[in-house]
Design a protein around this motif. Structure first.
Motif, PDB file in Angstrom:
ATOM      1  N   GLU A  10      17.113  34.489  38.620  1.00 15.08           N
ATOM      2  CA  GLU A  10      18.265  33.294  39.079  1.00 15.08           C
ATOM      3  C   GLU A  10      18.816  33.011  37.698  1.00 15.08           C
ATOM      4  O   GLU A  10      20.122  32.924  37.450  1.00 15.08           O
ATOM      5  N   ILE A  11      18.007  32.793  36.851  1.00 18.31           N
ATOM      6  CA  ILE A  11      18.633  32.376  35.450  1.00 18.31           C
ATOM      7  C   ILE A  11      19.499  33.617  34.608  1.00 18.31           C
ATOM      8  O   ILE A  11      20.618  33.439  34.067  1.00 18.31           O
ATOM      9  N   GLY A  12      19.082  35.064  34.807  1.00 16.65           N
ATOM     10  CA  GLY A  12      19.932  35.946  34.477  1.00 16.65           C
ATOM     11  C   GLY A  12      21.233  36.025  35.157  1.00 16.65           C
ATOM     12  O   GLY A  12      22.230  36.432  34.643  1.00 16.65           O
ATOM     13  N   THR A  13      21.166  35.887  36.732  1.00 11.52           N
ATOM     14  CA  THR A  13      22.507  35.758  37.436  1.00 11.52           C
ATOM     15  C   THR A  13      23.420  34.710  36.781  1.00 11.52           C
ATOM     16  O   THR A  13      24.557  34.774  36.495  1.00 11.52           O
ATOM     17  N   LYS A  14      23.011  33.329  36.519  1.00 11.34           N
ATOM     18  CA  LYS A  14      23.648  32.320  35.888  1.00 11.34           C
ATOM     19  C   LYS A  14      24.309  32.875  34.205  1.00 11.34           C
ATOM     20  O   LYS A  14      25.424  32.566  34.080  1.00 11.34           O
ATOM     21  N   LYS A  36      27.197  35.085  34.891  1.00  9.20           N
ATOM     22  CA  LYS A  36      28.528  34.458  35.090  1.00  9.20           C
ATOM     23  C   LYS A  36      28.968  33.581  33.996  1.00  9.20           C
ATOM     24  O   LYS A  36      30.351  33.509  33.647  1.00  9.20           O
ATOM     25  N   VAL A  37      28.186  32.980  33.115  1.00 14.49           N
ATOM     26  CA  VAL A  37      28.614  32.371  31.861  1.00 14.49           C
ATOM     27  C   VAL A  37      29.312  33.346  30.922  1.00 14.49           C
ATOM     28  O   VAL A  37      30.277  33.141  30.396  1.00 14.49           O
ATOM     29  N   CYS A  38      28.588  34.618  30.717  1.00 11.26           N
ATOM     30  CA  CYS A  38      29.353  35.665  29.780  1.00 11.26           C
ATOM     31  C   CYS A  38      30.565  35.982  30.395  1.00 11.26           C
ATOM     32  O   CYS A  38      31.628  36.332  29.554  1.00 11.26           O
ATOM     33  N   GLU A  39      30.642  36.175  31.563  1.00 12.98           N
ATOM     34  CA  GLU A  39      32.007  36.583  32.402  1.00 12.98           C
ATOM     35  C   GLU A  39      33.112  35.397  32.010  1.00 12.98           C
ATOM     36  O   GLU A  39      34.129  35.861  31.693  1.00 12.98           O
ATOM     37  N   ALA A  40      32.687  34.322  32.219  1.00  9.10           N
ATOM     38  CA  ALA A  40      33.618  33.085  31.936  1.00  9.10           C
ATOM     39  C   ALA A  40      34.301  33.034  30.413  1.00  9.10           C
ATOM     40  O   ALA A  40      35.276  32.636  30.261  1.00  9.10           O
ATOM     41  N   PHE A  41      33.132  33.123  29.551  1.00 10.12           N
ATOM     42  CA  PHE A  41      33.559  33.330  28.084  1.00 10.12           C
ATOM     43  C   PHE A  41      34.373  34.414  27.609  1.00 10.12           C
ATOM     44  O   PHE A  41      34.595  34.702  26.486  1.00 10.12           O
ATOM     45  N   GLY A  42      34.339  35.388  28.491  1.00 16.42           N
ATOM     46  CA  GLY A  42      34.789  36.828  28.232  1.00 16.42           C
ATOM     47  C   GLY A  42      34.049  37.459  27.043  1.00 16.42           C
ATOM     48  O   GLY A  42      34.547  38.381  26.278  1.00 16.42           O
ATOM     49  N   ALA A  43      32.556  37.437  27.219  1.00 16.53           N
ATOM     50  CA  ALA A  43      31.706  38.098  26.321  1.00 16.53           C
ATOM     51  C   ALA A  43      31.443  39.489  26.868  1.00 16.53           C
ATOM     52  O   ALA A  43      31.508  39.784  28.061  1.00 16.53           O
TER      53      ALA A  43
END
Length: 664
Positions: free
Chosen positions: A125-129, A132-139
């Motif tokens: 679950e932490i990996g999924t979060k 999503k955070v990496c996608e939001a920041f464009g990493a």
């Protein structure tokens, strides 16, 4: 804790493009440490993010996982040729020269500084979060191998691919240069061919296509003297194209465009285009005239008069024998090398200044010759007074009242150049001369309109255009020219005027101010003229008549022509109405009516609009009245520029040349 020593190999491995892999995402499994230990329960997420987003990225990761992750970041370093890595495992690799640019997943080069990061966490679950955070920041996320040998193999593979890509790019660039080098030799020919194709299709778009006979039909105007050239061009084109069917040329005379009829040859509203035969001498004058407007078909070509008036008015402003000689010699040099310069102009090898002068070489030589002529009248050569016809003709120059013995044979007396009142004398003469020349040229233009009206058999333009315009112009500004000539011809220094003050008052030996005479003519036309404003006998009776004539000419230009056209239209319309009623009665009795009169009535009604005609005539009248005033004032620039040219020449001579000569 995740110690600094255990991150050394990670910092060395997370270089730009060196840790890329074909897949991205979260990698599961154990994390190998520098001493061989591993954490099998932890998962890692590696990638690259912009430096400006690092602090926000760490805070969001901490809040999203509630502190259940370990984040480490390090700025991306670039390697130069032969620079060893900070880790021994990478010291055997030598990257290409120059810094390695950073590219994102889409292939775009990034100019902003980047940071590599690694996130250690546990749980799906932490990996999924985190994803999503990496996608939001464009990493950009990259798979990170565990084993050291796999890491070294990945780096070796990236470096090898980079070398191959650079080799491919170098060979491609070399091939492109060779191909462009070969193309450059044929580029001019291709450009000519493409322009010819475009010109051909442009002309084809102007033709009419007969679908029944599959023929192209071209309708065009051509000068009557060039019909044989058109036939010859068609025959030459047929031979070059090996066409089996020849082109046919059918000529029609401009019967509909004769004098008094502005319609086209087909009886429609098309007006034949204007075509003037020019040569290399008159082409520049024709281009000057056409910059302001093109004469209609068979109208008088004003460029014929411009050949003389344009260079002469220039010479009035810049009259000097020396300056005119320089201009004439420069233009003659251009004319002498005409063929050579023309070939260079076609190849585009002339700069802007020489190209402009070469295009106007014949007008420059005329301006130079006319400047020499006016320079003789002004008696100046490089701002020096000339004594071609001997010294001054004035006597008693050392006395307070010098007297002219005889007129100077040509031009001004050289003594005026150094006299105390020389500037006042030249100022008065050149100002009056500019008014005389301006009114003469405007009168010539008005007279040309009468030639057009007579040729086209337009009595309305002649009697309600030319006549009132000429009377208005001569009543005011022609009268001003008359006053100037009278003032010039009057001897204000007659002996009887100089002998006695009483005789001078009786004869009115003080020259009047012409501006005051015109102002008094408008402000007090029927009053008594003051004695100091009287210039000739009968002046009080002439000026009111001229003023009334000028005022009458304004409604004369404005009203009669539109009203006469309206009356003609009403008569023609009424005539068509009676014919229509007659045809209606014939139809009622069993005869066959003709609808042509009805269509003609509609055509006449559609072609005439009294409001448009009235507005057009009003604009034309206002334009002429205001233009007569403004153009007369505009001709004063002849005086202004002539005075400025003379004074600047004096300043250049006295303050620069003579002062430098005196001071050594």
């Amino acid at each position: 804790r995740f110690g600094e020593q255990s991150l050394n190999w990670l910092e060395a491995a997370l270089m730009p493009r060196a840790v890329q892999a074909s897949t991205s995402g979260v990698r599961g499994g154990s994390v190998a440490m520098g001493n061989g230990a591993s954490f099998s329960a932890l998962q890692s997420l590696t990638g690259v993010i912009a430096c400006s987003k690092v602090s926000s990225f760490e805070r969001v990761l901490f809040r999203a996982t509630r502190g259940n992750c370990i984040v480490r970041t390090e700025p991306v370093r670039t390697y130069q040729a032969g620079a060893p890595s900070s880790d021994d495992s990478f010291s055997s690799f030598e990257l290409e020269s120059g810094a390695l640019p950073w590219y994102d997943d889409s292939g775009l080069q990034q100019t902003e500084a980047q940071n590599c990061f690694i996130v250690l966490f546990a749980g799906r679950e932490i990996g999924t979060k985190l994803n999503k955070v990496c996608e939001a920041f464009g990493a950009n996320r990259y798979a990170y191998p565990e084993d050291a040998d796999e890491q070294q193999s990945a780096v070796s593979g990236c470096v090898e691919r980079l070398r191959e890509l650079r080799a491919v790019l170098a060979s491609t660039e070399q091939q492109r240069c060779e191909m462009l080098r070969e193309v450059s030799t044929s580029l001019t020919a291709w450009e000519v061919k493409v322009r010819r194709e475009k010109a051909i299709f442009h002309v084809l778009n102007l033709l009419n296509y007969d679908t029944s006979h599959k023929l192209f039909i071209a309708e065009a105007w051509t000068p009557a003297g060039h019909v044989a050239d058109v036939k010859q061009a068609l025959d030459a084109a047929r031979l070059r194209a090996n066409a089996q069917i020849p082109s046919f040329l059918e000529t029609k005379t401009d019967a509909g465009a004769h004098a008094g009829d502005h319609s086209g040859a087909d009886g429609g509203d098309a007006v034949p285009p204007t075509s003037f035969v020019v040569n290399k001498f008159t082409a520049v004058f024709q281009s000057i005239v056409e910059a302001y407007g093109i004469a209609q078909y068979r109208e008088v070509n004003p460029a014929v008069f411009t050949v003389v008036t344009f260079p002469f008015l220039f010479a009035v402003m810049f009259g000097d024998v020396g300056h005119g000689a320089i201009m004439a010699l420069f233009a003659l040099w251009l004319i002498a090398r005409e063929r050579e310069l023309q070939q260079r102009a076609r190849r585009g090898q002339l700069n802007e200044f020489i190209g402009t002068c070469f295009h106007g070489r014949y007008i420059i030589v005329l301006m130079g010759l006319f400047s020499i002529f006016t320079g003789v009248i002004y008696n100046e050569a490089f701002s020096f007074p000339m004594t071609l016809f001997g010294p001054t003709r004035w006597l008693g120059l050392s006395e307070s009242q010098p007297v002219p013995a005889n007129p100077y044979p040509a031009g001004f007396d050289p003594v005026w150049k150094h006299s105390a009142n020389g500037l006042v004398f030249f100022n008065s003469y050149k100002m009056k001369l500019s008014i005389v020349l301006g009114v003469a040229q405007m009168t010539l233009g008005v007279c040309l309109s009468s030639v057009n009206a007579t040729f086209f058999r337009e009595p309305l333009d002649l009697w309600y255009g030319f006549v009132p315009q000429l009377l208005f112009l001569l009543s005011i500004f022609g009268y001003l020219v008359f006053l100037i000539v009278v003032k010039w011809c009057t001897d204000w220094n007659a002996p009887e005027c100089l002998s006695s003050a009483s005789i001078a008052v009786a004869r009115n030996c003080d020259p009047p101010d012409l501006k005051a005479i015109l102002i008094n003519m408008f402000m007090s036309p029927f009053g008594e003229i003051p004695r100091k404003l009287q210039l000739y006998p009968g002046q009080a009776a002439v000026q009111p008549v001229l003023l009334i004539t000028a005022l009458v000419c304004i409604p004369w230009m404005l009203l009669p022509k539109p009203l006469i056209l309206r009356a003609r239209h009403a008569r023609s319309k009424a005539g068509y109405k009676r014919l229509e009623l007659h045809e209606t009665r014939v139809s009622e009795t069993g005869g066959r009516g003709d609808a042509a009169s009805h269509h003609d009535d509609e055509r006449v009604a559609a072609n005439f609009d009294f409001s448009d005609v009235m507005v057009h005539q009003m604009i034309h009248t206002i334009e002429f009245v205001l233009g007569a005033v403004s153009n007369t004032a505009s001709y004063l620039r002849l005086w202004a520029l002539s005075l400025a040219h003379a004074e600047l020449s004096d300043v250049f001579l006295e303050k620069l040349l003579k002062m430098s000569w005196r001071t050594g």
